[in-house]
Write a protein that holds these residues in place. Structure first.
Motif, PDB file in Angstrom:
ATOM      1  N   TRP A  43       4.972   3.050   2.174  1.00 30.29           N
ATOM      2  CA  TRP A  43       5.088   3.761   3.316  1.00 30.29           C
ATOM      3  C   TRP A  43       4.845   5.063   2.630  1.00 30.29           C
ATOM      4  N   ARG A  69      -2.913   3.748   0.630  1.00 28.40           N
ATOM      5  CA  ARG A  69      -3.714   2.425   0.694  1.00 28.40           C
ATOM      6  C   ARG A  69      -4.968   2.471   0.191  1.00 28.40           C
ATOM      7  N   PRO A  87      -0.261  -3.884   4.395  1.00 29.30           N
ATOM      8  CA  PRO A  87      -0.320  -2.464   4.688  1.00 29.30           C
ATOM      9  C   PRO A  87       1.015  -2.086   5.351  1.00 29.30           C
ATOM     10  N   GLU A  90       0.963   1.508   6.853  1.00 30.74           N
ATOM     11  CA  GLU A  90      -0.050   1.475   8.234  1.00 30.74           C
ATOM     12  C   GLU A  90       1.072   0.951   9.164  1.00 30.74           C
ATOM     13  N   ALA A  91       1.940   0.085   8.775  1.00 31.43           N
ATOM     14  CA  ALA A  91       2.853  -0.455   9.973  1.00 31.43           C
ATOM     15  C   ALA A  91       3.929   0.694  10.142  1.00 31.43           C
ATOM     16  N   ARG A  94       2.142   2.809  12.524  1.00 28.23           N
ATOM     17  CA  ARG A  94       2.170   2.328  13.935  1.00 28.23           C
ATOM     18  C   ARG A  94       3.550   2.341  14.416  1.00 28.23           C
ATOM     19  N   MET A 135       6.433  -7.588   6.926  1.00 23.67           N
ATOM     20  CA  MET A 135       5.055  -7.680   6.574  1.00 23.67           C
ATOM     21  C   MET A 135       4.892  -8.627   5.463  1.00 23.67           C
ATOM     22  N   ILE A 171       5.647  -5.026  16.130  1.00 24.70           N
ATOM     23  CA  ILE A 171       4.779  -3.955  15.084  1.00 24.70           C
ATOM     24  C   ILE A 171       4.116  -4.559  13.930  1.00 24.70           C
ATOM     25  N   GLU A 174       1.381  -6.877  15.090  1.00 21.17           N
ATOM     26  CA  GLU A 174       0.035  -6.264  15.356  1.00 21.17           C
ATOM     27  C   GLU A 174      -0.659  -5.518  14.285  1.00 21.17           C
ATOM     28  N   GLN A 175       0.136  -5.392  13.202  1.00 20.41           N
ATOM     29  CA  GLN A 175      -0.619  -4.523  11.878  1.00 20.41           C
ATOM     30  C   GLN A 175      -1.117  -5.796  10.950  1.00 20.41           C
TER      31      GLN A 175
END
Length: 177
Positions: A43, A69, A87, A90-91, A94, A135, A171, A174-175
């Motif tokens: 993150w 990333r 990712p 990116e989460a 989001r 994740m 979340i 979706e990621q």
């Protein structure tokens, strides 16, 4: 240990991360040729973005997440043992862009939102680490994180209500798509 800066001595420079991932992949493969390595694109750190002395000051969380990333993608490209990049950064973005999480802990946490960072604005809070676990779970098992359900005992033990746990599961799902 890059402290999520890619290179602690040269923040934003991917070279050390790429070399280290390749060396670790080779080491693991010597012991198990079928090793399955996943890298976690971490993150963005609020303490590296918001204070004036931060290496991503003025660039925003998105820029730091993009840089992280890209570096992990470079590392994966030269490390055959890597089966995927998770990712996580990116989460986090989001969660922030959806309005679930507050994007700037330095100005206080907005009503109805959570903080993904703990008090040092570097490490994750329980919410941030739960999102990380979701994740990893989703990528490694191939299962939808929402399969854990609103009554997930882990979320409960971490102090989340069912709506918060479910939101983080959504979340993550979706990621990972």
């Amino acid at each position: 240990q890059s402290h999520s800066l890619l290179d602690q001595a040269k923040p934003g420079d991917a070279a050390l991360l790429v070399r280290s991932a390749k060396a670790l992949g080779e080491l693991f493969a010597r012991h198990n040729p079928k090793v399955d390595v996943r890298l976690i694109a971490t993150w963005p750190r609020a303490d590296a973005v918001y204070p004036a002395k931060g290496p991503w000051h003025g660039k925003g969380l998105e820029a730091m997440a993009r840089d992280i990333r890209a570096a992990y993608d470079q590392a994966a490209a030269v490390t055959p043992q890597v089966r995927g990049v998770i990712p996580l950064g990116e989460a986090w973005l989001r969660a922030i862009s959806s309005g679930f999480a507050d994007g700037d802990p330095y100005d206080g946490i907005a009503f109805g939102q959570i903080s993904l960072w703990t008090h040092d604005y570097y490490h994750a809070s329980n919410y941030g680490y739960y999102l990380e676990a979701l994740m990893v779970f989703g990528q490694v098992t191939g299962r939808d994180p929402r399969s854990l359900g609103e009554n997930d005992a882990v979320a409960f033990e971490l102090g989340m209500n069912p709506e918060q746990g479910s939101a983080l599961q959504r979340i993550a799902a979706e990621q990972l798509v």
